[in-house]
Enzyme design. Structure first.
Site, short mmCIF file in Angstrom:
data_model
loop_
_atom_site.label_atom_id
_atom_site.label_comp_id
_atom_site.label_asym_id
_atom_site.label_seq_id
_atom_site.Cartn_x
_atom_site.Cartn_y
_atom_site.Cartn_z
N HIS A 484 35.24 44.35 31.96
CA HIS A 484 34.26 43.36 31.50
C HIS A 484 34.94 42.27 30.67
O HIS A 484 34.59 41.10 30.74
CB HIS A 484 33.16 44.02 30.69
N ARG A 591 24.68 38.15 45.90
CA ARG A 591 24.39 39.53 45.52
C ARG A 591 22.88 39.70 45.34
O ARG A 591 22.34 39.49 44.26
CB ARG A 591 25.11 39.87 44.22
N ARG A 627 24.15 39.32 51.14
CA ARG A 627 24.47 40.75 51.21
C ARG A 627 23.21 41.54 50.91
O ARG A 627 22.58 41.33 49.87
CB ARG A 627 25.57 41.11 50.20
N GLU A 720 35.11 47.70 52.37
CA GLU A 720 35.34 48.16 51.01
C GLU A 720 36.04 49.51 50.92
O GLU A 720 36.40 49.94 49.83
CB GLU A 720 34.00 48.25 50.26
N ASN A 743 37.70 44.32 45.24
CA ASN A 743 37.55 45.12 44.02
C ASN A 743 37.32 46.59 44.37
O ASN A 743 38.02 47.49 43.88
CB ASN A 743 36.39 44.59 43.17
N ASP A 744 36.32 46.86 45.21
CA ASP A 744 36.05 48.25 45.60
C ASP A 744 37.15 48.79 46.52
O ASP A 744 37.55 49.95 46.41
CB ASP A 744 34.69 48.36 46.29
N ARG A 754 38.47 51.15 38.59
CA ARG A 754 38.96 49.85 38.14
C ARG A 754 38.51 49.51 36.72
O ARG A 754 39.01 48.55 36.12
CB ARG A 754 38.52 48.74 39.11
N CYS A 791 35.80 38.38 49.46
CA CYS A 791 34.89 37.97 48.38
C CYS A 791 35.17 38.73 47.09
O CYS A 791 34.35 38.74 46.19
CB CYS A 791 33.43 38.18 48.80
#
Length: 856
Positions: A484, A591, A627, A720, A743-744, A754, A791
Site C-alpha cells: 500500500h 475494475r 473486467r 493471472e 501483480n497476481d 506480494r 494491466c
C-alpha cells in the site's frame, strides 16, 4: 473551401488485398509514392484504425491517420485503392473502395461530402467498385450536388415539439470531418431529442455521422444546431460546448482547449531517432549506498527524517462501567469519522482503488463481534483502553499465525485500526497511556524543506497522512513494490524505495542523503560533487516530466514506427474522463468490483448500466475493457455469503464466484451488453484457470447477448496464473485477447504474497520467471492472431513497458500518473532495440539484473 484534386496517379484499380492492414498499407503506399506523406504516417493510419472504425458503408472505408501525426503529412492528398474482390474490414463489413486521406486542413471535405452521396446510392458504390477507368472514380468522388438536401435528410422532430436552435462556428483545423462528426453524432445520440444540423442550404441528421459529413463543413464554418424534444435545451448546451471545444480535433494548433500542444520534435528526416535521456542518476564519486526495491521512480536530495510508530502503553485502570462503555463507543465513532476523512482524501488525491483499503478499515472497525468482546471485558470490570487492546492484540496474533501469508496484510490492517482507537482512548476512564509522540505532525514545523522519510514500514493510515509538499522521498526497511505504501507513493508521485533492510533505520536524523528511487538506491554521506550532480539531475528530470506531460496526447510511436497502445486502469466513472485528459488511448482495465464494494446490497442492472454508459460517453469512442466482478480473496462484500476458506486466494474468487452466483453475474452481463450499443466495449473475465470455466462464462454471456439483442463484443481473459500461461495456445483459440495481470501472476508464479511484510520486496514483476511467463503467453496468442495486453504494475514502469513491448505485448494499461512517462520511454527507443532488451531480460537470473538493463 479549397477542393483537392484527385488524379489518376493516386488511384489503384483491381488491387488484391487479403487483409484490412494490407489494404490500408496499399492506400498509404500510394500517398507515400506521391510525396504527400512520410512513411511513418502509414503506421499512424493503422493506429487510427485500432482506435476507431473507418468503415462508412456500402463497401467504402476512409482510413486516415491520427490527429497528433500531422507533422508527417507534406501536403493534403487522397488515394483510392479499388478492391473488386472485397476485403473484410470488420466482421460483416466488406470494403471494395479504400479511400486513404492525409489532410493538413480542410481540402478533403469535398471528397467526404461526395462520398456520403455515394453512400446513399448503392448502385453508384457498386459501379465505382468495379470501374475500369480511373476517370469514373474521379467523376464519382469529385462531383458536388449543390441542391438542398430535403427535410427527409434530417431528423424528424417530435410531434408538436418546438425546436430550439443555436449557431456556432466549427473549431479545429480541418472542419467537420470523420472524427469530429463521429464524436458529434455519439453525443447527440445520448439525448432523446431529435437533432438537426444545417450548413448553408443543406440539413443533416445530427445523430448520423454519414449525414453530417454530407454537409461539407470546413474549419470556421457556421452551423445551426436544432433540437426538438424533452431535453432539447440540455442537448443544445452540450453540443454547442462540444463544437466550441473542437470535438476532439486540434484547436489553435494544439489539443482540445489548448491542452497538451504537440511537440514536433526532429522532423528533418524520416528515420530520425528520438533519443531518450538517461533515467537513472549515477554518482560522481564512490560512496556508501543501501540497496532496496524501486517502488516509485524519481530522485530526491534531502535530509533524513526517521519515523517510528508511536508506541502506546496501557495500564488497566478502570473507571465506572457506564463511562468506560461510553468512552469506547465515542472512540469507535470518532475513529470511523477519521477513517472516512482519510478515505475521501486519498480517493481525491490518488483514486478510488488506492482508497479502497480504508473501506476495509471501516469494516474492521465496525465488526460486531469485536465490539461485543470489548463490551464483555468492560462489563467484567476492565477499562475501555485495556479491553480494546486485549481483544485487538489477540485477533492480530491469531491472524499472524494462520498459514496463509496474505492474511498478514489483514493483521497489519487490524493493528492499524486498533492503534487509532487506542490513541483516542489514551487517558480515558482512568486508563494511563504513554506515547512516544506523533513525529508525522512534526513535519509541518520543519523549516529546511522537504525530507526523505525513513521508516521500518508505514501503515496505510500513516502513508495517507503524508503531505507531498513536505516529503521529498520515502525509504522503508521492509515492504514490497506492490504494498500500500508503494501504491500510494506512486499515485502521489513521491520517489520511494522499499525493502532496503534494517540498516536504513541506523541513519542519523538530519543526515543529507540522495534517494535514487528509480534504481532502488539510497546514498548516504554523499560528497559535495554528488549532491550538486544529483540536484542538477533532479532539475533535468523535473523538466523532462513537464515535457512528457505536455506531449501526453501523442501516441507511443517508437522510433521505427512501431506503435504500442497505452491505456488506463480505472475504477469509477469520473476516472474515464481523467484518463482521456492524461493521454490514455482507452481503458484497458475497468475494475467493476468497485461498484459492488462498500454497500449492503449489490448494484442493480440499471445502476451498472448507467455507470458503464457514463464511462463510454466520457471516452468518446475510445475502447473500454470491462473486467467482470473480481471479488474474493482480499475483496469481499457483506451481501455475498461464502463458507469460510483456509486459503481464500486459492478458493472461490473471480469467475469461480460469478459462476456459482449467477444472480449477481447475469445482471452485470446484461448491463454490459446494453451499454455496448453506445460505444466500443470489450468483456474480460478474471481469474480464468481452466477451459471449463471459460466456456461456462462464455455460454452465459452469449445467452445474455441473445436475450438483450446486442451485437457481439470481443471477449478476453485475465492471465493471472501459471496454468493459463501453460495453456495459452488452447485458450487463444477461444478468446479474442489476453490481458496479463502481472501483480497476481507474479505472486502465483513466485509463491510469495506480494503484500507480505518480509517477502514483498522479492515479488517483482520484472523477475525473469515472470517475463518468461509473459513471453509464453504472447507466443501462444500469436499462433492464433490474438493480441496481448498487460494491466499490472509492470506496465506502468518505463523499463518494464519497453521490455513488454519487446516481448510482443501490444497494449499496456496502467494508473493515470504513469501514462506520460511510459509513452515517452516507448517513443525514445525502436522496437528492434526493445526486442534486444527483452531477449537480455529473459536471459537474466534475477529481477535485479533485469532492472540494471538500460532501455536507451
Amino acid at each position: 473551401m479549397a477542393m483537392i484534386a484527385l488524379t489518376p496517379q493516386n488511384i489503384r484499380l483491381r488491387a488484391a488485398s487479403p487483409t484490412k492492414e494490407d489494404a490500408i498499407r496499399a492506400a498509404g503506399k500510394v500517398l507515400v509514392e506521391s510525396g504527400a506523406i512520410k512513411p511513418g504516417y502509414v503506421e499512424s493510419m493503422l493506429g487510427r484504425e485500432r482506435q476507431a472504425n473507418t468503415y462508412l458503408g456500402n463497401g467504402i472505408a476512409i482510413p486516415h491517420g491520427l490527429q497528433q501525426d500531422r507533422a508527417l503529412i507534406n501536403r493534403t492528398a487522397v488515394s483510392v485503392v479499388q478492391v473488386p474482390g472485397g476485403v473484410e474490414w470488420n466482421p460483416g463489413q466488406t470494403v471494395r473502395l479504400v479511400v486513404g486521406i492525409a489532410a493538413l486542413s480542410d481540402e478533403h471535405i469535398g471528397i467526404l461530402s461526395a462520398l456520403t452521396d455515394v453512400l446513399d446510392d448503392p448502385a453508384s458504390a457498386e459501379r465505382l467498385a468495379h470501374a475500369s477507368d480511373p476517370a469514373e472514380i474521379i467523376a464519382g468522388l469529385t462531383r458536388r450536388d449543390e441542391k438542398a438536401v430535403s427535410a427527409e435528410g434530417g431528423a424528424i422532430a417530435h410531434e408538436g415539439a418546438t425546436a430550439l436552435s443555436r449557431e456556432v462556428a466549427v473549431a479545429g483545423n480541418a472542419g467537420l470531418h470523420a472524427r469530429p462528426a463521429t464524436l458529434f453524432s455519439d453525443l447527440a445520440r445520448s439525448f432523446e431529442s431529435e437533432i438537426n444540423v444545417a450548413f448553408g442550404a443543406r440539413t443533416a441528421n445530427g445523430k448520423s455521422m454519414a449525414s453530417l459529413l454530407k454537409l461539407g463543413v470546413a474549419c470556421g464554418g457556421i452551423i445551426r444546431i436544432s433540437a426538438a424534444g424533452p431535453d432539447a435545451a440540455a442537448a443544445l448546451d452540450a453540443l454547442v460546448a462540444a463544437v466550441k471545444g473542437g470535438l476532439g480535433d486540434e484547436v489553435d494548433g494544439g489539443h482540445p482547449e489548448g491542452k497538451g500542444a504537440r511537440t514536433a520534435g526532429n522532423g528533418d528526416s524520416d528515420g530520425a531517432q528520438e533519443q531518450a535521456p538517461e533515467l537513472v542518476w549515477h554518482p560522481v564519486s564512490e560512496g556508501h549506498r543501501i540497496g532496496g526495491v524501486s517502488a516509485s521512480p524519481g530522485i530526491a536530495v534531502a535530509r533524513v527524517f526517521q519515523y517510528q510508530t508511536a508506541r502506546i502503553v496501557v495500564k488497566d485502570c478502570p473507571g465506572e462501567t457506564g463511562k468506560e462503555e461510553l468512552a469506547f463507543r465515542q472512540a469507535v465513532a470518532e475513529a470511523g469519522l477519521q477513517i472516512t476523512r482519510i478515505h475521501d482524501s486519498v480517493q481525491h488525491r490518488a483514486g478510488k482503488a488506492e482508497a479502497g483499503i480504508f473501506r476495509a478499515h471501516l469494516a474492521l472497525l465496525n465488526d460486531e463481534e469485536l465490539a461485543a468482546e470489548v463490551l464483555m471485558l468492560i462489563d467484567a470490570g476492565h477499562s475501555a483502553a485495556w479491553s480494546w487492546q486485549s481483544v485487538i492484540g489477540k485477533r492480530v496474533e491469531e491472524l499472524q499465525h494462520i498459514e496463509n501469508e496474505r492474511l498478514a496484510e489483514r493483521a497489519a490492517d487490524l493493528h492499524d485500526v486498533g492503534q487509532r482507537v487506542l490513541r483516542l482512548l489514551s487517558g480515558a476512564g482512568g486508563s494511563q497511556a504513554a506515547a512516544s509522540g506523533d513525529r508525522l505532525a512534526e513535519l509541518a514545523d520543519l523549516s529546511d524543506g522537504p525530507v526523505i522519510l525513513v521508516a521500518d514500514d508505514l501503515s496505510p493510515s500513516d502513508t495517507a497522512r503524508l503531505d507531498p509538499t513536505r516529503i521529498a522521498g520515502l525509504c522503508t526497511a521492509s515492504g514490497g513494490p506492490t504494498s500500500h505504501t508503494a501504491i500510494i507513493a506512486r499515485s502521489l508521485d513521491i520517489p520511494a524505495v522499499v525493502g532496503a533492510g534494517a540498516s536504513v533505520l541506523e541513519i542519523a536524523d538530519g543526515e543529507e542523503c540522495i534517494l535514487e528511487a528509480t534504481a532502488g538506491l539510497l546514498f548516504t554521506e554523499p560528497s559535495r560533487e554528488d549532491l550538486d550532480s544529483a540536484r542538477a539531475f533532479h532539475a533535468t528530470l523535473r523538466e523532462r516530466r513537464n515535457v512528457e506531460f505536455q506531449r501526453r496526447f501523442e501516441p507511443a510511436l517508437m522510433t521505427d514506427g512501431h506503435r504500442v497502445e497505452v491505456s488506463a486502469n480505472i475504477g469509477k466513472v469520473a476516472e474515464a474522463a481523467a484518463a482521456v485528459e492524461m493521454g490514455a488511448e482507452g481503458v484497458g482495465l475497468m475494475r467493476t468490483e468497485f461498484l459492488f464494494l462498500g454497500r449492503d446490497t449489490p448494484p442493480s442492472e440499471d445502476e451498472q448500466y448507467e455507470a458503464y454508459a457514463g464511462m463510454i460517453r466520457a471516452l468518446h469512442g475510445l475502447p473500454l475493457i470491462l473486467r467482470t466482478l473480481d471479488i474474493g480473496g482480499d475483496k469481499m462484500a457483506s451481501y455475498i455469503s461464502l463458507p469460510r476458506e483456509d486459503n481464500p486466494f486459492l478458493g472461490v474468487r473471480g469467475i469461480r464466484l460469478c459462476l456459482r452466483q449467477p444472480e449477481i453475474f447475469l445482471p452485470q452481463l446484461r448491463a454490459i451488453y446494453r451499454a455496448s450499443a453506445l460505444g466500443p466495449v470489450r468483456i474480460m473475465f478474471p481469474m480464468i484457470t481452466t477451459l471449463e470455466d471459460l466456456r461456462a462464462a462464455r455460454e452465459l454471456a452469449e445467452q445474455v447477448r441473445l436475450e438483450t439483442g446486442a451485437a457481439p463484443v470481443e471477449i478476453g481473459i485475465m492471465v493471472e496464473v501459471p496454468s493459463t500461461v501453460l495453456m495459452a495456445d488452447e485458450f487463444a483459440r477461444e478468446v479474442d485477447f489476453f490481458s496479463i495481470g502481472t501483480n497476481d501472476l507474479t505472486q502465483y508464479t513466485m509463491a510469495m504474497d506480494r503484500l507480505h511484510a518480509s517477502l514483498g520486496k522479492n515479488v517483482d514483476g520484472l523477475h525473469p520467471a515472470v517475463l518468461r511467463m509473459v513471453d509464453m503467453t504472447v507466443r501462444g496468442a500469436e499462433k492464433h492472431g490474438k493480441w496481448v495486453g498487460v494491466c499490472g504494475g509492470v506496465a506502468g514502469d518505463p523499463l518494464g513497458a519497453v521490455i513488454l513491448s519487446g516481448l510482443g505485448v501490444s497494449e499496456l494499461s496502467m494508473s493515470l500518473p504513469s501514462i506520460p512517462s511510459v509513452k515517452a520511454a516507448l517513443r525514445g527507443v525502436s522496437q528492434s532495440r526493445a526486442r534486444e532488451l527483452a531477449g537480455k531480460a529473459l536471459a537474466c537470473c534475477t529481477a535485479m539484473e533485469v532492472r540494471q538493463l538500460l532501455p536507451g
